[in-house]
Write an enzyme that holds these catalytic residues in place. Structure first.
Site, mmCIF file in Angstrom:
data_model
loop_
_atom_site.group_PDB
_atom_site.id
_atom_site.type_symbol
_atom_site.label_atom_id
_atom_site.label_comp_id
_atom_site.label_asym_id
_atom_site.label_seq_id
_atom_site.Cartn_x
_atom_site.Cartn_y
_atom_site.Cartn_z
ATOM 1 N N LYS A 35 21.806 24.136 52.494
ATOM 2 C CA LYS A 35 20.615 24.148 52.733
ATOM 3 C C LYS A 35 20.661 25.717 52.338
ATOM 4 C CE LYS A 35 21.643 26.406 57.370
ATOM 5 N NZ LYS A 35 21.681 27.863 56.991
ATOM 6 N N THR A 36 21.645 25.809 52.623
ATOM 7 C CA THR A 36 22.251 27.522 51.626
ATOM 8 C C THR A 36 21.848 27.271 50.249
ATOM 9 O OG1 THR A 36 23.997 27.237 53.365
ATOM 10 C CG2 THR A 36 23.618 29.462 52.063
ATOM 11 N N ASP A 220 15.639 31.877 56.739
ATOM 12 C CA ASP A 220 17.407 30.887 56.745
ATOM 13 C C ASP A 220 17.362 30.478 58.599
ATOM 14 O OD1 ASP A 220 18.891 29.148 56.675
ATOM 15 O OD2 ASP A 220 20.369 30.487 55.878
ATOM 16 N N GLU A 221 17.412 29.982 59.256
ATOM 17 C CA GLU A 221 18.016 29.659 60.930
ATOM 18 C C GLU A 221 17.096 30.038 61.260
ATOM 19 O OE1 GLU A 221 20.485 28.358 60.999
ATOM 20 O OE2 GLU A 221 22.732 29.786 59.826
ATOM 21 N N GLN A 251 20.980 22.840 66.373
ATOM 22 C CA GLN A 251 22.151 24.236 65.544
ATOM 23 C C GLN A 251 21.299 25.332 66.559
ATOM 24 O OE1 GLN A 251 24.458 24.351 61.894
ATOM 25 N NE2 GLN A 251 23.428 22.101 61.094
ATOM 26 N N ARG A 587 31.697 21.871 61.659
ATOM 27 C CA ARG A 587 31.833 23.161 60.705
ATOM 28 C C ARG A 587 33.599 22.213 60.109
ATOM 29 N NH1 ARG A 587 27.931 25.610 60.567
ATOM 30 N NH2 ARG A 587 27.558 23.428 60.969
#
Length: 705
Positions: A35-36, A220-221, A251, A587
Site C-alpha cells: 500500500k505504501t 493512509d492508515e 489492522q 511484520r
DNA sequence: CGAATTGAGTTTTTT
DNA sequence: ACTCAATTCG
C-alpha cells in the site's frame, strides 16, 4: 522515472487504484500488499500525469516518520526536490492550518501545544480546585480526549442530558479545562483536530478556500482515524470529491484513543459513488506465516472478508515455544537470535522482537546484553519526556508565551529560587481574583508590593529573568537554551547524563527559530530515529505497525498479556487484541517465532500464566508447539559454570572473541564469535573493509596473529 | 523554604 | 520493584 514505468511496477489491482483519480476511492490493503508503494506512486502520478502542483495534494500519514519517508520516496521516484507539500499527520496538518487561521476562533496564532503530561498537570490542577479526587485525572483525561475526538464540546456535553452522576462533574472539569487552555493560549492534541473542524464549520469561506486549494486528498492508515479526523477529511474532500483512502480493518489497533473502524462504513455512506479496490496479494510473508496469521484474524466477527495470498512459497513452519519463565523466554530468544546471526543469512537489523507492553522489554534486554547482542528499543521512554528536557522546553514556552500557566507552574521554582508553596498559592489567588494569567499576577504583586519584601524581590528576579530571556528570543534556540542554563544555574545540580540530554536538545535545536522549534518538538514523539547500526529492534506491536522484518519474535503469548487482561470484558476489545497479534505476525517476512512463559513476574508477584487463547485458532499443521524445560546447553553456557574449559581441554575454545587472525585472502581480522566443536568448529571474523565472514576453521587456513 | 523520608500507585497502546 | 508525590522535619 516516467509514468509508464511507474505503472508497470504495479499489479493489476494496484494499477487500478493508481489510475482511479476521478471520484472517491477506498483501497482495502491487506498486510504487506504494497500500500505504501501505491500511495507514493499515486502521489507521483498525480504530480506528473495530472499536473497537480504538490501544494494541492493533501496527504495524511499516521506518524511524522511515515510522512518523512513518503516525501523522500516520492523525491527519489521523481528524482527531484519537493517543496510546498502538504504531507503530514493530521495533527501537523491541522497545526499548519490553524497557525494561519486560528484568529477566527479567538485564539492567537502563537498558541502552544500541550502534550499529554501538560494536559495531565492541568487537569490535576483543576480537579484539585474543584475538590474532586485527584487520582482520577487519567480517566478524566481520556474521557475528555474522547469527547473531543467525537467533536462534542463542553456545552454540548452538558446539554446532552445524561450528564448526571460523575458525568456532571466531568462536564464541569471539561468546561474549566477548555477555558483554561484558551486562557493559556494553548491547544492540546485533540484541539488541533477539533478546532480545525470547528473553524471550517463556522467559516464557510475558509472551508471553501481550503477545499479549492486541495484538489486531491490522500489518507493512509484510514482504519485508525477517529471521528473528528473523519469529519475533517469529509469536509475537505467534499469540494473536488477526489479522495483516496488506504486502510485495512484488520489492522485497526487504536480504538483506545478513539479510532473508529466505522469510518470505513461512514465513507461508503457519505460517498455513494465510492469505488472500493482490494489489494490481496501479499509480497511480504511466506505462505505459512500468512496461514497462521490468517487463521487467527479469521476469528474476528466484524471484519471485511478478504483473501490474502502470496507466491513466495511455504517457508519455514511457525513455532510456538512455551518456556518456564520470562527469563528463560528472553534467554531462548537471545540464543536463537545468536544462532540465526551466526548462520549468516540474516544480520541483526533483520530481526525484531515484539511485545504487548513496554515493560516486557526489560527481561529481554537483559538477556540480549548477556549474549552481547546489539539492540535498540524503539519507542519506549521518549527523549522529550525527560524532566530536564521538559523543564527547558517549559522555559522556552514561557519566553514565547508568558501566559502559559502550565509551563509557568513547572518552572517557577525550578531550579529552586525560594518561591515556595505559600507564594505560589498567593499568585494563584491573585490570578483567579483578577482574571489574569499567573505571569501577570506575579507582575501585579511586584508592582503593588502586596507581599513581603523578600518575596517581592524573588518574584521580581524571576520576572527579570524571563524578560531578559525574552529579549533574546529571536536568536537561535540553541543560544537561548544556553542562556537559560546559565542564567538559572539549571545545570548545577544535575547529573552528567542529564546535562548530556540538554546538550542533545541544543543540538537538535541547531539552526531553528523558537516558534518553529517548539512546534516541531510538540508534534514529534521520538528522537531516536537512528536506524543506523546493525541492531535487533525491540518494540511494542503498536510501534511495529507499518514495518517489516525478516525474522520476528512475538513474545508473551499468554492470557492476560496478549490478550491484555483489561480487554477480557469486552468482545470488541478482544478483537482489537487479536488484531494486535495479527499486525505483529504479519511484520515477518521469512521466520516467525512465537513465545510465552509459564510463570511471569507481574508487579512483584510471580504469576502462573496460561497460553494465549489466540494460539488455539491456529491449525495444528501450521504451527509447531514446543515446550522447553530450558535446553541443557543453554545452562552450560551461563558464564558461571564455564564447563568447556574445565571439562574438555581438547575442545578448549581456540579462537577467543577479540583475538586476531590472518586469512590468506582477507588479511587480518578480529574474531567476533566462535562456535561448533571439533571438525565443525566455526568462527565469525570481522575483516576491516570486508565485513564479518563466517568460516569453518577446518578449511579457512587461519593463522593466529 | 528545602531536604529527606515515607507512602501510594503503578504498567497498555500514541499523535 | 520502582517511581513519583505528599508529608514531615530541620
Amino acid at each position: 522515472m516516467n509514468a509508464r514505468s511507474l505503472i508497470n511496477q504495479l499489479n493489476p489491482q494496484q494499477k487500478e487504484a493508481l489510475l482511479h483519480t476521478d471520484g472517491p476511492l477506498l483501497i482495502l490493503a491487506g498486510a504487506g500488499s504494497g500500500k505504501t508503494r501505491v500511495i507514493t506512486y499515486k502521489y507521483a502520478y498525480l504530480l506528473k500525469e495530472k499536473n497537480l502542483p504538490s501544494s494541492s495534494i493533501f496527504a495524511v500519514t499516521f506518524t511524522n516518520k511515515a510522512a518523512d519517508e513518503m516525501k523522500s520516496r516520492i523525491c527519489s521516484i521523481l528524482g527531484c526536490e519537493l517543496n510546498h507539500t502538504w504531507i503530514g499527520t493530521f495533527h501537523s496538518q491541522c497545526n499548519r492550518i490553524l497557525r494561519s487561521e486560528i484568529k477566527a476562533l479567538g485564539y492567537s496564532t502563537d498558541f502552544v501545544i500541550y502534550d499529554e503530561s501538560d494536559q495531565h498537570s492541568l487537569i490535576r490542577h483543576i480537579l484539585k480546585e474543584l475538590n474532586i479526587y485527584e487520582a482520577l485525572y487519567k480517566g478524566v483525561a481520556t474521557r475528555i480526549s474522547n469527547l473531543k475526538a467525537s467533536l462534542i464540546s463542553p456545552e454540548e456535553f452538558i446539554s446532552s442530558g445524561d450528564s448526571y452522576g460523575f458525568d456532571e462533574k466531568l462536564a464541569k472539569v471539561y468546561m474549566r479545562y477548555q477555558d483554561e487552555l484558551k486562557r493559556c493560549n494553548a491547544l492540546d492534541f485533540d484541539d488541533l483536530i477539533m478546532l480545525t473542524v470547528r473553524l471550517f464549520q463556522e467559516r464557510e469561506d475558509l472551508l471553501k478556500k481550503y477545499q479549492e486549494r486541495f484538489q486531491y486528498i490522500l489518507v493512509d492508515e484510514f482504519q485508525d482515524t477517529n471521528y473528528s479526523q473523519y469529519m475533517l477529511v469529509k469536509m475537505l474532500a467534499s469540494g473536488h470529491r477526489q479522495l483516496s483512502v488506504v486502510g485495512d480493518d484488520d489492522q485497526s489497533i487504536y480504538r483506545f484513543r478513539g479510532a473508529e473502524v466505522r469510518n470505513i462504513t461512514r465513507l461508503e455512506k457519505d460517498f455513494p459513488d465510492l469505488k472500493i479496490i482490494k489489494l490481496e496479494q501479499n509480497y511480504r510473508c511466506t505462505q505459512n506465516i500468512l496461514d497462521v496469521s490468517g487463521a487467527v484474524i479469521a476469528e474476528n466477527k466484524s471484519r471485511k472478508q478478504k483473501r490474502l495470498w502470496t507466491d513466495r512459497g511455504r517457508g519455514d513452519k511457525v513455532c510456538f515455544y512455551w518456556l518456564p519463565n520470562e527469563e528463560d523466554e528472553a534467554k531462548y530468544i537471545a540464543r536463537t537470535i545468536r544462532e540465526i546471526y551466526l548462520k549468516g543469512k540474516y544480520t541483526y537489523r533483520d530481526i525484531a522482537i515484539l511485545y504487548r507492553i513496554n515493560m516486557q522489554s526489560r527481561a529481554i534486554e537483559e538477556a540480549l546484553r548477556k549474549e552481547r547482542i546489539p539492540y535498540r528499543v524503539v519507542g519506549g521512554i521518549g527523549f522529550y519526556e525527560r524532566a530536564e528536557v521538559k523543564d527547558i522546553l517549559a522555559y522556552l514556552r514561557i519566553i514565547q508565551n508568558p501566559h502559559d500557566n502550565v509551563s509557568l507552574r513547572r518552572i517557577i521554582n525550578t531550579p529552586p529560587r525560594g518561591i515556595g508553596a505559600a507564594t505560589i498559592n498567593k499568585i494563584e489567588h491573585v490570578s483567579k481574583k483578577e482574571g489574569i494569567s499567573l505571569y501577570d499576577a506575579i507582575s501585579d504583586i511586584c508592582s503593588k508590593k502586596s507581599s513581603s519584601p523578600t518575596v517581592v524581590e524573588r518574584l521580581r528576579d524571576f520576572i527579570e529573568l524571563i524578560e531578559r530571556l525574552s529579549s533574546i528570543r529571536t536568536q537561535p534556540v540553541s543560544e537561548v537554551i544556553k542562556e537559560i542554563v546559565e542564567l538559572t544555574g539549571y545545570a548545577e545540580s544535575l547529573s552528567e547524563e542529564r546535562i548530556q540530554n540538554i546538550a542533545e536538545l541544543m543540538a537538535s535545536a541547531e539552526g531553528a527559530e523558537l516558534g518553529e522549534f517548539l512546534d516541531r518538538v510538540s508534534l514529534i514523539t521520538r528522537l531516536d530515529d537512528s536506524v543506523e547500526g546493525d541492531r535487533v529492534s525491540l518494540m511494542t506491536f503498536h510501534t511495529a505497525k507499518g514495518l517489516e522484518f525478516s525474522v520476528v519474535f512475538i513474545t508473551g503469548l499468554e492470557e492476560g498479556l496478549l490478550p491484555y487482561f483489561k480487554a477480557f470484558e469486552s468482545d470488541e476489545e478482544l478483537e482489537e487484541e487479536r488484531r494486535l497479534f495479527y499486525v505483529g505476525m504479519t511484520r515477518a517476512k521469512d521466520h516467525l517465532y512465537l513465545t510465552g512463559a509459564k510463570k511471569r513476574r507481574v508487579f512483584s508477584k510471580l504469576q502462573d500464566q496460561e497460553p494465549s487463547r489466540f494460539l488455539f485458532s491456529i491449525p495444528k499443521n501450521c504451527c509447531r508447539w514446543v515446550e522447553k524445560a530450558i535446553c541443557k546447553h543453554y545452562q552450560e553456557a551461563t558464564p558461571k559454570e564455564k564447563p568447556r574449559k574445565a571439562a574438555s581441554p581438547a575442545f578448549k575454545v581456540p579462537y577467543k572473541t577479540g583475538c586476531r587472525v590472518r586469512h590468506p585472502k582477507w588479511g587480518v581480522g578480529v574474531v567476533r564469535d566462535c562456535y561448533g566443536e571439533g571438525e565443525d568448529l566455526k568462527v565469525a571474523v570481522n575483516f576491516p573493509g570486508v565485513g564479518v565472514k563466517r568460516l569453518a576453521v577446518k578449511f579457512a587456513h587461519l593463522e593466529r596473529v
